[in-house]
Design a protein around this motif. Structure first.
Motif, PDB file in Angstrom:
ATOM      1  N   VAL A 153       0.328  -1.760   7.752  1.00 48.99           N
ATOM      2  CA  VAL A 153       0.472  -2.518   6.502  1.00 48.99           C
ATOM      3  C   VAL A 153       1.583  -1.970   5.587  1.00 48.99           C
ATOM      4  CG1 VAL A 153      -0.683  -3.175   4.361  1.00 48.99           C
ATOM      5  CG2 VAL A 153      -1.856  -3.462   6.551  1.00 48.99           C
ATOM      6  N   PRO A 154       1.653  -0.661   5.317  1.00 49.12           N
ATOM      7  CA  PRO A 154       2.702  -0.185   4.394  1.00 49.12           C
ATOM      8  C   PRO A 154       4.110  -0.506   4.886  1.00 49.12           C
ATOM      9  CG  PRO A 154       1.055   1.512   4.763  1.00 49.12           C
ATOM     10  CD  PRO A 154       0.782   0.428   5.762  1.00 49.12           C
ATOM     11  N   HIS A 182     -10.356   1.497  -1.614  1.00 47.14           N
ATOM     12  CA  HIS A 182     -10.139   2.750  -0.895  1.00 47.14           C
ATOM     13  C   HIS A 182     -11.029   3.798  -1.542  1.00 47.14           C
ATOM     14  CE1 HIS A 182      -8.444   6.267   0.940  1.00 47.14           C
ATOM     15  NE2 HIS A 182      -7.595   5.536   1.635  1.00 47.14           N
ATOM     16  N   CYS A 190       0.826  -1.200   0.000  1.00 47.28           N
ATOM     17  CA  CYS A 190       0.000   0.000   0.000  1.00 47.28           C
ATOM     18  C   CYS A 190       0.864   1.255   0.000  1.00 47.28           C
ATOM     19  CB  CYS A 190      -0.902   0.017   1.242  1.00 47.28           C
ATOM     20  SG  CYS A 190      -2.004   1.426   1.231  1.00 47.28           S
ATOM     21  N   TYR A 194      -0.553   4.292   0.562  1.00 38.77           N
ATOM     22  CA  TYR A 194      -1.121   5.269   1.483  1.00 38.77           C
ATOM     23  C   TYR A 194      -0.497   5.025   2.856  1.00 38.77           C
ATOM     24  CZ  TYR A 194      -4.710   6.284  -1.979  1.00 38.77           C
ATOM     25  OH  TYR A 194      -5.358   6.648  -3.130  1.00 38.77           O
ATOM     26  N   PHE A 195      -0.368   5.979   3.658  1.00 40.60           N
ATOM     27  CA  PHE A 195       0.141   5.845   5.037  1.00 40.60           C
ATOM     28  C   PHE A 195      -0.900   6.381   6.002  1.00 40.60           C
ATOM     29  CE2 PHE A 195       4.423   4.189   4.927  1.00 40.60           C
ATOM     30  CZ  PHE A 195       4.711   4.227   3.565  1.00 40.60           C
ATOM     31  N   CYS A 196      -2.053   5.651   6.051  1.00 40.14           N
ATOM     32  CA  CYS A 196      -3.031   6.041   7.060  1.00 40.14           C
ATOM     33  C   CYS A 196      -2.309   5.955   8.403  1.00 40.14           C
ATOM     34  CB  CYS A 196      -4.235   5.110   7.028  1.00 40.14           C
ATOM     35  SG  CYS A 196      -5.035   5.074   5.402  1.00 40.14           S
ATOM     36  N   TYR A 244      -2.830   5.162  11.371  1.00 36.32           N
ATOM     37  CA  TYR A 244      -3.003   4.069  12.344  1.00 36.32           C
ATOM     38  C   TYR A 244      -2.503   2.733  11.797  1.00 36.32           C
ATOM     39  CZ  TYR A 244      -6.831   3.496   9.103  1.00 36.32           C
ATOM     40  OH  TYR A 244      -7.555   3.366   7.941  1.00 36.32           O
ATOM     41  N   CYS A 245      -2.089   2.694  10.520  1.00 39.35           N
ATOM     42  CA  CYS A 245      -1.929   1.397   9.853  1.00 39.35           C
ATOM     43  C   CYS A 245      -0.478   0.936   9.702  1.00 39.35           C
ATOM     44  CB  CYS A 245      -2.554   1.470   8.463  1.00 39.35           C
ATOM     45  SG  CYS A 245      -2.548  -0.126   7.639  1.00 39.35           S
ATOM     46  N   ARG A 283      -6.885   9.874   5.773  1.00 38.58           N
ATOM     47  CA  ARG A 283      -7.629   9.004   4.844  1.00 38.58           C
ATOM     48  C   ARG A 283      -7.775   9.657   3.483  1.00 38.58           C
ATOM     49  NH1 ARG A 283      -8.124   3.952   4.682  1.00 38.58           N
ATOM     50  NH2 ARG A 283     -10.300   3.904   4.031  1.00 38.58           N
ATOM     51  N   GLN A 290      -4.708  -4.965  -0.599  1.00 38.19           N
ATOM     52  CA  GLN A 290      -5.024  -4.050   0.497  1.00 38.19           C
ATOM     53  C   GLN A 290      -5.712  -2.810  -0.066  1.00 38.19           C
ATOM     54  OE1 GLN A 290      -1.964  -5.639   0.623  1.00 38.19           O
ATOM     55  NE2 GLN A 290      -2.368  -6.787   2.488  1.00 38.19           N
ATOM     56  N   ASN A 291      -5.338  -2.515  -1.329  1.00 39.39           N
ATOM     57  CA  ASN A 291      -5.891  -1.337  -2.007  1.00 39.39           C
ATOM     58  C   ASN A 291      -6.209  -1.721  -3.441  1.00 39.39           C
ATOM     59  OD1 ASN A 291      -6.596   1.153  -1.438  1.00 39.39           O
ATOM     60  ND2 ASN A 291      -4.529   1.981  -1.371  1.00 39.39           N
TER      61      ASN A 291
HETATM   62  S1  SF4 Z   1      -5.620   1.331   6.070  1.00 40.10           S
HETATM   63 FE1  SF4 Z   1      -5.566   0.465   4.020  1.00 40.10          FE
HETATM   64  S2  SF4 Z   1      -5.172   2.224   2.719  1.00 40.10           S
HETATM   65 FE2  SF4 Z   1      -4.586   2.834   4.768  1.00 40.10          FE
HETATM   66  S3  SF4 Z   1      -2.402   2.386   4.905  1.00 40.10           S
HETATM   67 FE3  SF4 Z   1      -3.521   0.605   5.686  1.00 40.10          FE
HETATM   68  S4  SF4 Z   1      -3.721  -0.781   3.943  1.00 40.10           S
HETATM   69 FE4  SF4 Z   1      -3.212   1.255   3.164  1.00 40.10          FE
END
Ligand code: SF4
Length: 432
Positions: free
Chosen positions: A153-154, A225, A144, A146-148, A150-151, A264, A188-189
């Motif tokens: 995943v990236p 997203h 991903c 994006y760097f939300c 709280y996340c 977001r 994820q996206n």
């Molecule tokens: S919430 Fe989804 S869009 Fe946002 S950083 Fe995590 S995986 Fe990426």
């Protein structure tokens, strides 16, 4: 015959990857066992999206340390989002683990297996989804951009990288030849698909290609997203017959200040407009969403905006989570987690209760309707399957209906599933 034990938690992407890794090990003559005791190889696919998930991973690793003392020949391999790109610290903390490989980095696993001189030909089995009844998951984009805030995943799955269209089409054709009727494309996206490929094909292009695969009857996709869902894509959903009328569209919050703090990249007005556009162009579409409550600084008034969003938009499904700071994320470094756990639980409870009443009304609206179901398996003596809008349906019949498209009449409902009577093989199935 060597044996392996598979420990998996987390998202659909993890589930799909575990199925592939299991398929690869079985292609190499391994046999799956139900417990790690005495297994030659233990494979853990991990998740750290919340603190509770990470605690489960650490707990299982502790348990395996004890087992390995008694069976030193056991190999332990760990992948998934618990594995940082540089697992140095993990190696020190868990010296009993033989291999750490980041999520999706299959080649590190295959070369390790090869080095273990276990006979091994090529990685092809890893490129093919394991069949799960008539349905299969097909990851098409990893990572991903994006760097939300709280996340995690990236940081664990890296930047977005898509699989080439022809590779995905080839895999899905193979799955269809093996009797798979429905695929779920994973990312994820997912709507970012293809932007990193030559010629920049997008998800609409991929769906159009897959819509022509003979024998396939349904196509689903996860997770969208809101920033990336555009008119071209909505048109493809409306136009392509095999693409099911359901979408997972995480809102995360109903308040603009909180959405901004989450980075977001959309406002709640834009989100509402998008939902309206989807419902206008894809009649009967089912929309599910994800909501985080108790994000740092979320006031009661801001929380109420989320309650209003859920009440107004009447989602088919809402996955609710209490904010859990993840080490390394922007929020964990910059935003103190001030909402007490009891308050987070209270907010989760309010949304759960509201959503249960909405889901109950939505299900009730299907009572007496004739609906097409793809039958997946038999559970507790009843056939189980799903509608195109991802509703779970159960019915009784003596014949074997695995993988069949059937028409049923809904006889009774609950918020989360429907009971039905069988009418016939689906008109569509009868027509093909
Ligand atoms: S919430 Fe989804 S869009 Fe946002 S950083 Fe995590 S995986 Fe990426």
């Amino acid at each position: 015959m060597p044996t392996y034990y598979l420990w998996n938690i987390g998202c659909q992407m993890n589930k799909s990857e575990s199925e592939r890794l299991g398929g690869y090990l079985e292609a190499e003559g391994y046999r799956l066992v139900e417990t790690p005791r005495g297994a030659d190889l233990v494979l853990m696919n991990t998740c750290v999206v919340r603190g509770s998930a990470e605690e489960r991973v650490v707990g299982e690793l502790g348990y395996l340390a004890g087992l390995k003392k008694r069976s030193p020949r056991m190999s332990i391999v760990v992948t998934g989002c618990f594995v940082e790109s540089k697992p140095g610290a993990l190696k020190e903390r868990f010296p009993h683990v033989d291999l750490w490989f980041p999520a999706g980095k299959y080649e590190e696993f295959t070369s390790w297996m090869k080095a273990k001189t276990l006979h091994w030909s090529s990685a092809d089995p890893l490129l093919t989804a394991a069949a799960n009844g008539p349905t299969a998951f097909v990851p098409v984009i990893q990572g991903c951009d994006y760097f939300c805030t709280y996340c995690i995943v990236p940081y664990r799955r890296g930047r977005e990288h898509s699989r080439p269209v022809d590779e995905v089409v080839c895999e899905v054709e193979g799955l269809s030849r093996r009797g798979i009727k429905e695929i779920t494309l994973l990312g994820q996206n997912i709507n970012s698909y293809g932007h990193d490929l030559p010629g920049r094909p997008d998800l609409a292009d991929l769906l159009a290609e897959l819509n022509d695969v003979p024998g396939l009857v349904r196509i689903r996709f996860l997770t969208s997203h809101p920033r990336d869902v555009d008119g071209r894509f909505i048109d493809a959903m409306a136009r392509l017959g095999k693409v099911c009328e359901c979408i997972s569209l995480p809102a995360q919050s109903g308040d603009d200040r909180v959405l901004q703090a989450m980075r977001r990249g959309y406002t709640i007005a834009q989100y509402r407009d998008l939902v309206q556009e989807l419902r206008q162009h894809v009649p009967g579409i089912a929309i599910s969403t994800d909501i985080i409550v108790g994000f740092p600084g979320e006031t009661e008034a801001e929380f109420q905006h989320t309650v209003d969003l859920v009440r107004d938009l009447r989602f088919d499904t809402v996955h609710i989570a209490a904010y859990s700071p993840r080490p390394g994320t922007i929020a964990s470094r910059t935003l103190p987690d001030t909402t007490p756990i009891e308050e987070k639980k209270r907010r989760v409870g309010i949304i759960e209760q509201l959503q249960e009443s909405i889901a109950s009304e939505i299900s009730l609206g299907l009572q007496g309707r004739r609906i097409e179901v793809l039958v997946e398996r038999k559970t507790k003596g009843k056939w189980e399957g799903r509608t195109r809008t991802d509703k779970l349906v159960f019915f009784s019949d003596n014949a074997d209906h695995t993988g069949e498209l059937v028409d049923v009449e809904i006889t009774s409902t609950s918020p989360w599933s429907l009971q039905a009577t069988l009418l016939s093989r689906s008109e569509k199935a009868l027509a093909t």
